[in-house]
Write an enzyme that holds these catalytic residues in place. Structure first.
Site, PDB file in Angstrom:
ATOM      1  CG  ASP A 221      -2.071  -0.984   0.967  1.00 52.88           C
ATOM      2  OD1 ASP A 221      -1.850  -2.191   1.196  1.00 52.88           O
ATOM      3  OD2 ASP A 221      -3.144  -0.565   0.510  1.00 52.88           O
ATOM      4  CE  LYS A 232      -5.905  -5.372   4.476  1.00 51.17           C
ATOM      5  NZ  LYS A 232      -6.681  -4.301   5.159  1.00 51.17           N
TER       6      LYS A 232
HETATM    7  O1  MRU Z   1      -7.681  -2.928   3.006  1.00 50.33           O
HETATM    8  P1  MRU Z   1      -7.413  -3.330   1.593  1.00 50.33           P
HETATM    9  O2  MRU Z   1      -8.165  -4.530   1.146  1.00 50.33           O
HETATM   10  O3  MRU Z   1      -7.566  -2.153   0.645  1.00 50.33           O
HETATM   11  O4  MRU Z   1      -5.883  -3.708   1.615  1.00 50.33           O
HETATM   12  C1  MRU Z   1      -5.277  -4.092   0.409  1.00 50.33           C
HETATM   13  C2  MRU Z   1      -3.906  -4.585   0.567  1.00 50.33           C
HETATM   14  O5  MRU Z   1      -3.309  -4.533   1.618  1.00 50.33           O
HETATM   15  C3  MRU Z   1      -3.255  -5.068  -0.677  1.00 50.33           C
HETATM   16  O6  MRU Z   1      -2.348  -6.096  -0.390  1.00 50.33           O
HETATM   17  C4  MRU Z   1      -2.497  -3.882  -1.286  1.00 50.33           C
HETATM   18  O7  MRU Z   1      -3.362  -2.801  -1.480  1.00 50.33           O
HETATM   19  C5  MRU Z   1      -1.875  -4.241  -2.555  1.00 50.33           C
HETATM   20  S1  MRU Z   1      -3.063  -4.237  -3.852  1.00 50.33           S
HETATM   21  C6  MRU Z   1      -2.277  -4.540  -5.296  1.00 50.33           C
END
Ligand code: MRU
Length: 328
Positions: A221, A232
């Site tokens: 992220d 995550k």
């Molecule tokens: O809370 P989320 O579902 O938006 O978290 C997403 C993640 O942590 C993904 O692993 C990250 O955004 C990479 S997406 C290519």
């Protein structure tokens, strides 16, 4: 099974009336339902509620939301502020809005969307090159096409590795508390015909100890200049486990996720979501992301190629202000 079209995941319809249409990721895999947003404020609410989620996908949705505000003749500064505030950790959100700032046209948002999917294909090709034949990978959360507006980062790499005959199968962390792994990643791997098995997040350690995992592949992220990576919640635990078991952890992400203005992970905003997502009955804590120190990451793969430590040097050319449509 046919791949999801990028515009099935997120698109802008110019109308009249104009609207941003999102595939509702909260209802997958049981139902394919769309949510139509008539204003940028509705797009921001949909991002916050995780109708659309995943760092690149929320950036793309925000770009469409900003273009929607301009089309409607709304206050674009207010729209931009609402969209930017919708989720704090993924830097793709502010990156995408910056890309739209001097030209909030629908076609510019569509070009941003196209370029993100292209970057996914390029980084996936680089990342697949890290995997030996017969690889048994483990992934966390969902870093597939749903999370990127098409093709995917970590899941894109696994799909490319499967197509090249390098991948034996994927262990999919269910990913507490919102189950992006067991609902979204498993669904995408099933559609792509990639052998996979969902595991409880807490099963990763014993499966590593049993020699059933050759590498961990995740998305990101936000990646700081020194390689510290927000992803995550649970990714950091996997990184510690992987180090203990001598297993490489690869992070696959576009340069729109690389934040060279943030020096280290300690400076990253970490979203804390509602306690009710964890338990409806008791007090709870719900940090949505954690930070994996760059020292625990074997390689960071972007559309430019494979970056190794020291990341301060190897990421230095990964400019997150790439002009739209720029190629690696
Ligand atoms: O809370 P989320 O579902 O938006 O978290 C997403 C993640 O942590 C993904 O692993 C990250 O955004 C990479 S997406 C290519």
């Amino acid at each position: 099974m046919a791949d999801l079209d990028p515009y099935d995941i997120v698109r802008l319809e110019e109308g009249p009336p104009p609207r941003v249409v999102l595939l509702d990721q909260r209802r997958l895999p049981d139902e394919l339902v769309e949510v139509a947003c008539g204003t940028a404020a509705e797009v921001a609410a949909s991002i916050r509620q995780m109708v659309v989620r995943g760092a690149p996908a929320i950036g793309i949705a925000a770009a469409y939301g900003y273009a929607l505000a301009a089309l409607r003749g709304d206050d674009v500064d207010a729209a931009r502020a609402a969209l930017a505030a919708s989720r704090p950790t993924a830097v793709n959100l502010t990156w995408a809005l910056a890309q739209m700032a001097d030209d909030p046209a629908p076609d510019r948002a569509r070009e941003l969307h196209r370029a993100e999917v292209q970057r996914c294909r390029e980084m996936s090709a680089h990342a697949a090159g890290l995997l030996a034949p017969g690889t048994r990978a483990l992934t966390h959360c969902n870093a597939g096409g749903l999370a990127t507006g098409g093709y995917g980062t970590a899941v894109g790499a696994l799909r490319t590795a499967w197509e090249r005959g390098l991948l034996e199968r994927v262990l999919v962390d269910e990913t507490r508390p919102l189950l992006q792994g067991s609902r979204l990643t498993a669904w995408e791997l099933e559609r792509a015909g990639v052998p996979h098995a969902v595991i409880a997040d807490s099963a990763a350690a014993s499966l590593m100890a049993a020699g059933e995992v050759d590498c961990v592949v995740t998305g990101a992220d936000r990646i700081a200049a020194n390689g510290d990576t927000a992803n995550k919640i649970g990714t950091y635990s996997l990184a510690v486990l992987a180090l203990h078991h001598g297993i490489p952890l690869y992070v696959v992400a576009p340069t729109s996720t690389v934040d060279l203005e943030t020096a280290t992970g300690g400076e990253m905003p970490i979203e804390e979501r509602p306690a009710a997502e964890v338990t409806q009955r008791f007090p709870a804590r719900n940090p949505a992301f954690d930070v994996t120190p760059g020292a625990l990451i074997a390689a960071i793969v972007t559309e430019h190629g494979v970056h190794r430590a020291p990341y301060v040097e190897s990421l230095a050319n990964a400019h997150r202000t790439l002009p739209l449509g720029a190629r690696s």
